[in-house]
Design a protein around this motif. Structure first.
Motif, PDB file in Angstrom:
ATOM      1  N   VAL A 108      -3.998   8.250   1.820  1.00 54.26           N
ATOM      2  CA  VAL A 108      -4.890   7.208   2.330  1.00 54.26           C
ATOM      3  C   VAL A 108      -5.025   7.362   3.840  1.00 54.26           C
ATOM      4  O   VAL A 108      -4.024   7.463   4.558  1.00 54.26           O
ATOM      5  N   GLU A 136      -5.005  -3.748  -4.727  1.00 54.12           N
ATOM      6  CA  GLU A 136      -4.276  -3.206  -5.870  1.00 54.12           C
ATOM      7  C   GLU A 136      -5.232  -2.760  -6.969  1.00 54.12           C
ATOM      8  O   GLU A 136      -5.067  -1.692  -7.571  1.00 54.12           O
ATOM      9  N   MET A 184      -6.985   0.482  -5.904  1.00 53.14           N
ATOM     10  CA  MET A 184      -6.140   1.664  -6.053  1.00 53.14           C
ATOM     11  C   MET A 184      -6.135   2.138  -7.505  1.00 53.14           C
ATOM     12  O   MET A 184      -6.175   3.354  -7.772  1.00 53.14           O
ATOM     13  N   TYR A 226       0.544   6.378  -7.191  1.00 51.64           N
ATOM     14  CA  TYR A 226      -0.686   7.018  -7.665  1.00 51.64           C
ATOM     15  C   TYR A 226      -0.916   8.403  -7.064  1.00 51.64           C
ATOM     16  O   TYR A 226      -1.878   9.075  -7.430  1.00 51.64           O
ATOM     17  N   TRP A 276       1.920   1.981  -3.521  1.00 55.22           N
ATOM     18  CA  TRP A 276       0.826   2.458  -4.365  1.00 55.22           C
ATOM     19  C   TRP A 276       0.458   3.898  -4.035  1.00 55.22           C
ATOM     20  O   TRP A 276       0.092   4.665  -4.928  1.00 55.22           O
ATOM     21  N   VAL A 277       0.563   4.285  -2.774  1.00 51.56           N
ATOM     22  CA  VAL A 277       0.316   5.675  -2.386  1.00 51.56           C
ATOM     23  C   VAL A 277       1.292   6.596  -3.104  1.00 51.56           C
ATOM     24  O   VAL A 277       0.909   7.650  -3.628  1.00 51.56           O
ATOM     25  N   HIS A 288      -7.648   5.690  -8.652  1.00 48.44           N
ATOM     26  CA  HIS A 288      -6.749   6.574  -9.403  1.00 48.44           C
ATOM     27  C   HIS A 288      -7.421   7.037 -10.690  1.00 48.44           C
ATOM     28  O   HIS A 288      -7.346   8.225 -11.047  1.00 48.44           O
ATOM     29  N   LEU A 297       0.833  -1.205   0.000  1.00 45.41           N
ATOM     30  CA  LEU A 297       0.000   0.000   0.000  1.00 45.41           C
ATOM     31  C   LEU A 297       0.866   1.252   0.000  1.00 45.41           C
ATOM     32  O   LEU A 297       0.536   2.252  -0.646  1.00 45.41           O
TER      33      LEU A 297
END
Length: 274
Positions: free
Chosen positions: A88, A259, A262, A84, A80-81, A266, A77
Protein backbone atom coordinates in the motif's frame (compact mmCIF):
# COMPACT_ATOMS: atom_id res chain seq x y z
CA UNK A 1 17.63 9.80 -9.04
CA UNK A 2 14.24 11.14 -8.02
CA UNK A 3 14.54 9.95 -4.43
CA UNK A 4 15.80 12.40 -1.82
CA UNK A 5 15.82 10.16 1.23
CA UNK A 6 14.31 7.03 2.67
CA UNK A 7 13.41 6.71 6.35
CA UNK A 8 12.52 3.15 7.31
CA UNK A 9 10.93 1.85 10.43
CA UNK A 10 8.93 -1.19 11.53
CA UNK A 11 5.70 -1.39 13.44
CA UNK A 12 4.69 -4.55 15.24
CA UNK A 13 1.29 -5.43 16.64
CA UNK A 14 0.62 -8.41 18.89
CA UNK A 15 -3.00 -8.74 17.84
CA UNK A 16 -2.67 -8.84 14.05
CA UNK A 17 -4.59 -11.27 11.88
CA UNK A 18 -1.43 -13.05 10.84
CA UNK A 19 0.54 -12.58 14.05
CA UNK A 20 2.65 -9.85 12.37
CA UNK A 21 2.25 -6.27 11.21
CA UNK A 22 3.44 -4.67 8.02
CA UNK A 23 6.81 -3.09 7.38
CA UNK A 24 6.29 0.66 7.02
CA UNK A 25 8.62 2.99 5.11
CA UNK A 26 8.46 6.76 4.80
CA UNK A 27 10.01 7.95 1.54
CA UNK A 28 10.55 11.24 -0.23
CA UNK A 29 10.37 11.37 -4.02
CA UNK A 30 10.99 14.55 -6.01
CA UNK A 31 7.98 15.96 -7.83
CA UNK A 32 9.70 17.16 -10.99
CA UNK A 33 7.12 19.76 -12.07
CA UNK A 34 6.81 21.19 -8.56
CA UNK A 35 10.58 20.93 -7.96
CA UNK A 36 10.20 19.67 -4.40
CA UNK A 37 10.38 16.38 -2.49
CA UNK A 38 7.02 14.88 -1.51
CA UNK A 39 6.58 12.27 1.21
CA UNK A 40 4.70 8.98 1.04
CA UNK A 41 4.18 6.08 3.43
CA UNK A 42 4.66 2.63 1.90
CA UNK A 43 3.49 -0.51 3.69
CA UNK A 44 4.74 -3.98 2.73
CA UNK A 45 4.03 -7.47 4.05
CA UNK A 46 6.52 -8.26 6.79
CA UNK A 47 7.58 -11.54 5.21
CA UNK A 48 8.22 -11.24 1.47
CA UNK A 49 9.32 -14.00 -0.85
CA UNK A 50 12.43 -13.38 -2.88
CA UNK A 51 11.74 -12.65 -6.54
CA UNK A 52 7.98 -12.37 -5.90
CA UNK A 53 6.04 -9.27 -6.93
CA UNK A 54 3.00 -8.05 -5.01
CA UNK A 55 -0.12 -6.14 -6.02
CA UNK A 56 -0.15 -2.47 -5.07
CA UNK A 57 -2.89 -0.19 -3.78
CA UNK A 58 -2.44 3.58 -3.95
CA UNK A 59 -4.43 4.94 -0.99
CA UNK A 60 -5.14 8.68 -0.96
CA UNK A 61 -5.89 10.96 1.98
CA UNK A 62 -8.64 13.55 2.23
CA UNK A 63 -8.81 17.34 2.35
CA UNK A 64 -6.67 18.99 5.04
CA UNK A 65 -4.91 15.62 5.46
CA UNK A 66 -1.46 14.28 4.69
CA UNK A 67 0.47 11.19 3.67
CA UNK A 68 0.56 9.43 7.06
CA UNK A 69 -3.14 9.83 7.92
CA UNK A 70 -4.09 6.27 7.02
CA UNK A 71 -1.33 4.55 8.98
CA UNK A 72 -1.91 6.77 12.04
CA UNK A 73 -5.71 6.76 12.04
CA UNK A 74 -6.26 3.13 10.99
CA UNK A 75 -3.47 1.02 12.53
CA UNK A 76 -5.31 -2.12 11.44
CA UNK A 77 -4.14 -1.31 7.90
CA UNK A 78 -0.77 -2.81 8.79
CA UNK A 79 -2.43 -6.10 9.69
CA UNK A 80 -4.47 -6.17 6.48
CA UNK A 81 -1.35 -5.53 4.39
CA UNK A 82 0.22 -8.64 5.93
CA UNK A 83 -2.94 -10.72 5.72
CA UNK A 84 -3.78 -9.95 2.09
CA UNK A 85 -0.16 -9.52 0.92
CA UNK A 86 -0.77 -6.17 -0.73
CA UNK A 87 1.72 -3.30 -0.86
CA UNK A 88 0.00 0.00 0.00
CA UNK A 89 1.33 3.40 -1.05
CA UNK A 90 -0.05 6.49 0.72
CA UNK A 91 1.19 9.61 -1.10
CA UNK A 92 0.92 13.16 0.13
CA UNK A 93 -1.60 15.13 -1.91
CA UNK A 94 -0.66 18.57 -0.69
CA UNK A 95 -3.03 21.06 0.89
CA UNK A 96 -6.32 20.31 -0.86
CA UNK A 97 -4.83 19.61 -4.28
CA UNK A 98 -7.71 17.32 -5.32
CA UNK A 99 -5.01 15.23 -7.07
CA UNK A 100 -5.22 17.01 -10.41
CA UNK A 101 -2.81 19.51 -11.96
CA UNK A 102 -3.78 23.04 -11.02
CA UNK A 103 -4.24 25.47 -13.89
CA UNK A 104 -3.46 28.39 -11.58
CA UNK A 105 -0.61 27.29 -9.31
CA UNK A 106 2.58 25.50 -10.36
CA UNK A 107 2.99 24.23 -6.78
CA UNK A 108 -0.08 22.01 -7.18
CA UNK A 109 0.77 19.52 -9.93
CA UNK A 110 -0.13 16.36 -8.04
CA UNK A 111 -1.49 14.38 -10.97
CA UNK A 112 1.91 14.62 -12.64
CA UNK A 113 3.66 13.83 -9.37
CA UNK A 114 1.76 10.59 -8.77
CA UNK A 115 1.70 9.34 -12.35
CA UNK A 116 5.07 10.54 -13.66
CA UNK A 117 7.27 10.55 -10.57
CA UNK A 118 5.93 8.42 -7.71
CA UNK A 119 4.46 5.45 -9.57
CA UNK A 120 7.58 4.78 -11.69
CA UNK A 121 9.79 5.22 -8.62
CA UNK A 122 7.73 2.75 -6.59
CA UNK A 123 7.96 0.22 -9.40
CA UNK A 124 11.71 0.64 -9.56
CA UNK A 125 12.36 0.32 -5.83
CA UNK A 126 9.64 -2.00 -4.48
CA UNK A 127 8.54 -5.51 -5.55
CA UNK A 128 5.18 -4.46 -7.00
CA UNK A 129 3.37 -5.85 -10.00
CA UNK A 130 3.77 -3.70 -13.11
CA UNK A 131 0.46 -4.22 -14.86
CA UNK A 132 -3.08 -2.95 -14.40
CA UNK A 133 -4.23 -6.28 -12.96
CA UNK A 134 -1.85 -5.63 -10.09
CA UNK A 135 -2.64 -1.94 -9.50
CA UNK A 136 -5.58 -0.32 -7.71
CA UNK A 137 -6.32 3.14 -6.32
CA UNK A 138 -8.70 4.36 -3.65
CA UNK A 139 -9.10 7.08 -1.04
CA UNK A 140 -11.38 8.96 1.30
CA UNK A 141 -13.28 12.18 0.58
CA UNK A 142 -10.95 14.30 -1.61
CA UNK A 143 -8.86 11.14 -2.02
CA UNK A 144 -11.90 9.27 -3.31
CA UNK A 145 -12.26 11.93 -5.96
CA UNK A 146 -8.55 11.69 -6.71
CA UNK A 147 -8.79 7.93 -7.11
CA UNK A 148 -11.60 8.21 -9.67
CA UNK A 149 -9.94 11.14 -11.42
CA UNK A 150 -6.69 9.25 -11.90
CA UNK A 151 -8.28 5.87 -12.65
CA UNK A 152 -10.51 7.30 -15.37
CA UNK A 153 -7.59 9.26 -16.79
CA UNK A 154 -5.27 6.24 -16.83
CA UNK A 155 -7.37 3.08 -17.31
CA UNK A 156 -4.37 1.43 -18.91
CA UNK A 157 -2.53 1.82 -15.58
CA UNK A 158 -5.18 0.95 -12.97
CA UNK A 159 -7.43 -2.08 -13.03
CA UNK A 160 -9.53 -1.23 -9.98
CA UNK A 161 -10.76 1.93 -8.25
CA UNK A 162 -12.54 2.74 -5.02
CA UNK A 163 -13.77 5.67 -2.94
CA UNK A 164 -14.88 6.10 0.66
CA UNK A 165 -17.19 9.09 1.22
CA UNK A 166 -15.80 10.39 -2.05
CA UNK A 167 -16.17 13.97 -3.23
CA UNK A 168 -17.15 12.51 -6.59
CA UNK A 169 -18.94 15.65 -7.76
CA UNK A 170 -17.70 18.81 -6.08
CA UNK A 171 -19.77 21.23 -8.19
CA UNK A 172 -22.45 21.51 -5.45
CA UNK A 173 -19.69 22.94 -3.21
CA UNK A 174 -18.16 25.74 -5.34
CA UNK A 175 -16.64 27.66 -2.43
CA UNK A 176 -15.21 24.77 -0.43
CA UNK A 177 -11.82 23.07 -0.05
CA UNK A 178 -9.77 25.48 -2.21
CA UNK A 179 -11.07 24.04 -5.47
CA UNK A 180 -11.49 27.49 -7.01
CA UNK A 181 -7.89 28.27 -6.03
CA UNK A 182 -6.75 25.32 -8.15
CA UNK A 183 -8.89 25.71 -11.31
CA UNK A 184 -10.70 29.05 -10.98
CA UNK A 185 -14.22 29.69 -9.77
CA UNK A 186 -17.08 27.67 -11.21
CA UNK A 187 -18.98 30.56 -12.85
CA UNK A 188 -15.94 31.65 -14.87
CA UNK A 189 -14.46 28.21 -15.56
CA UNK A 190 -17.31 25.67 -15.75
CA UNK A 191 -15.51 23.49 -18.30
CA UNK A 192 -12.57 22.97 -15.92
CA UNK A 193 -14.96 21.85 -13.18
CA UNK A 194 -17.15 19.67 -15.40
CA UNK A 195 -14.16 17.85 -16.88
CA UNK A 196 -12.81 16.84 -13.48
CA UNK A 197 -15.80 15.44 -11.60
CA UNK A 198 -16.10 11.64 -11.46
CA UNK A 199 -19.76 11.63 -12.43
CA UNK A 200 -18.72 12.91 -15.86
CA UNK A 201 -15.38 11.13 -16.22
CA UNK A 202 -16.81 7.62 -15.81
CA UNK A 203 -18.24 8.01 -19.31
CA UNK A 204 -14.68 7.30 -20.49
CA UNK A 205 -14.90 3.75 -19.15
CA UNK A 206 -16.23 0.72 -20.99
CA UNK A 207 -18.50 -1.74 -19.18
CA UNK A 208 -16.33 -4.24 -17.32
CA UNK A 209 -13.13 -2.36 -18.06
CA UNK A 210 -12.41 -1.60 -14.40
CA UNK A 211 -13.39 -3.08 -11.04
CA UNK A 212 -15.26 -0.35 -9.13
CA UNK A 213 -16.31 -0.14 -5.48
CA UNK A 214 -17.42 2.93 -3.55
CA UNK A 215 -19.47 3.63 -0.46
CA UNK A 216 -20.85 6.47 1.62
CA UNK A 217 -22.58 6.96 4.93
CA UNK A 218 -26.20 8.07 4.94
CA UNK A 219 -25.32 11.00 7.21
CA UNK A 220 -22.51 12.24 4.96
CA UNK A 221 -22.74 15.53 3.05
CA UNK A 222 -21.34 13.64 0.02
CA UNK A 223 -24.11 11.03 0.13
CA UNK A 224 -26.16 12.55 -2.70
CA UNK A 225 -23.20 12.87 -5.09
CA UNK A 226 -22.27 9.24 -4.43
CA UNK A 227 -25.84 8.22 -5.17
CA UNK A 228 -25.68 10.31 -8.34
CA UNK A 229 -22.57 8.43 -9.50
CA UNK A 230 -24.21 5.09 -8.74
CA UNK A 231 -27.19 6.02 -10.93
CA UNK A 232 -24.89 7.22 -13.70
CA UNK A 233 -22.97 3.94 -13.71
CA UNK A 234 -26.25 2.04 -13.86
CA UNK A 235 -27.31 4.10 -16.89
CA UNK A 236 -23.98 3.36 -18.57
CA UNK A 237 -24.35 -0.34 -17.65
CA UNK A 238 -20.96 -0.28 -15.96
CA UNK A 239 -20.70 -2.99 -13.26
CA UNK A 240 -19.81 -1.66 -9.82
CA UNK A 241 -20.33 -2.15 -6.11
CA UNK A 242 -22.04 0.73 -4.30
CA UNK A 243 -22.56 0.31 -0.57
CA UNK A 244 -24.60 2.51 1.75
CA UNK A 245 -24.13 2.26 5.50
CA UNK A 246 -25.05 4.40 8.49
CA UNK A 247 -22.33 6.91 9.26
CA UNK A 248 -20.92 10.34 8.70
CA UNK A 249 -17.82 11.98 7.27
CA UNK A 250 -15.37 10.80 9.91
CA UNK A 251 -12.64 8.33 10.78
CA UNK A 252 -15.03 5.98 12.53
CA UNK A 253 -16.71 5.43 9.17
CA UNK A 254 -13.50 5.28 7.11
CA UNK A 255 -11.81 2.81 9.44
CA UNK A 256 -14.71 0.43 8.93
CA UNK A 257 -14.93 1.14 5.22
CA UNK A 258 -11.25 0.48 4.51
CA UNK A 259 -11.56 -3.10 5.72
CA UNK A 260 -14.20 -3.78 3.05
CA UNK A 261 -12.06 -2.09 0.41
CA UNK A 262 -9.09 -4.28 1.28
CA UNK A 263 -11.27 -7.36 0.79
CA UNK A 264 -12.58 -6.01 -2.52
CA UNK A 265 -9.11 -5.28 -3.88
CA UNK A 266 -7.78 -8.61 -2.62
CA UNK A 267 -10.52 -10.34 -4.58
CA UNK A 268 -9.69 -8.27 -7.65
CA UNK A 269 -5.98 -9.06 -7.40
CA UNK A 270 -6.83 -12.73 -6.94
CA UNK A 271 -8.99 -12.71 -10.07
CA UNK A 272 -12.21 -13.25 -8.12
CA UNK A 273 -14.00 -10.09 -9.32
CA UNK A 274 -14.14 -7.96 -12.43
Amino acid sequence: MKIISVLSFLFFCANSISGRAAAVDTVEVVAQKMMKPVKSVILQPTVREQDKSYPVLYLLHGAFGKYDDWVKKVPELQQWVDHYEIIVVCPDGGYNSWYFNSTRDDNFQYESYIMEDLLPWVEEHFPVKRNRKGRAISGLSMGGHGAFYLATGYPEIFGAVGAMSGGLDFRPFPDNWNIKDRIGNFNDHPAAWNERVAVNRVERLKPGQMAIAFDCGTGDFFYEVNLQLHKKLEQLEIPHQFTVRPGGHDWAYWSNSLEYHMVFFHRFFSGSTE
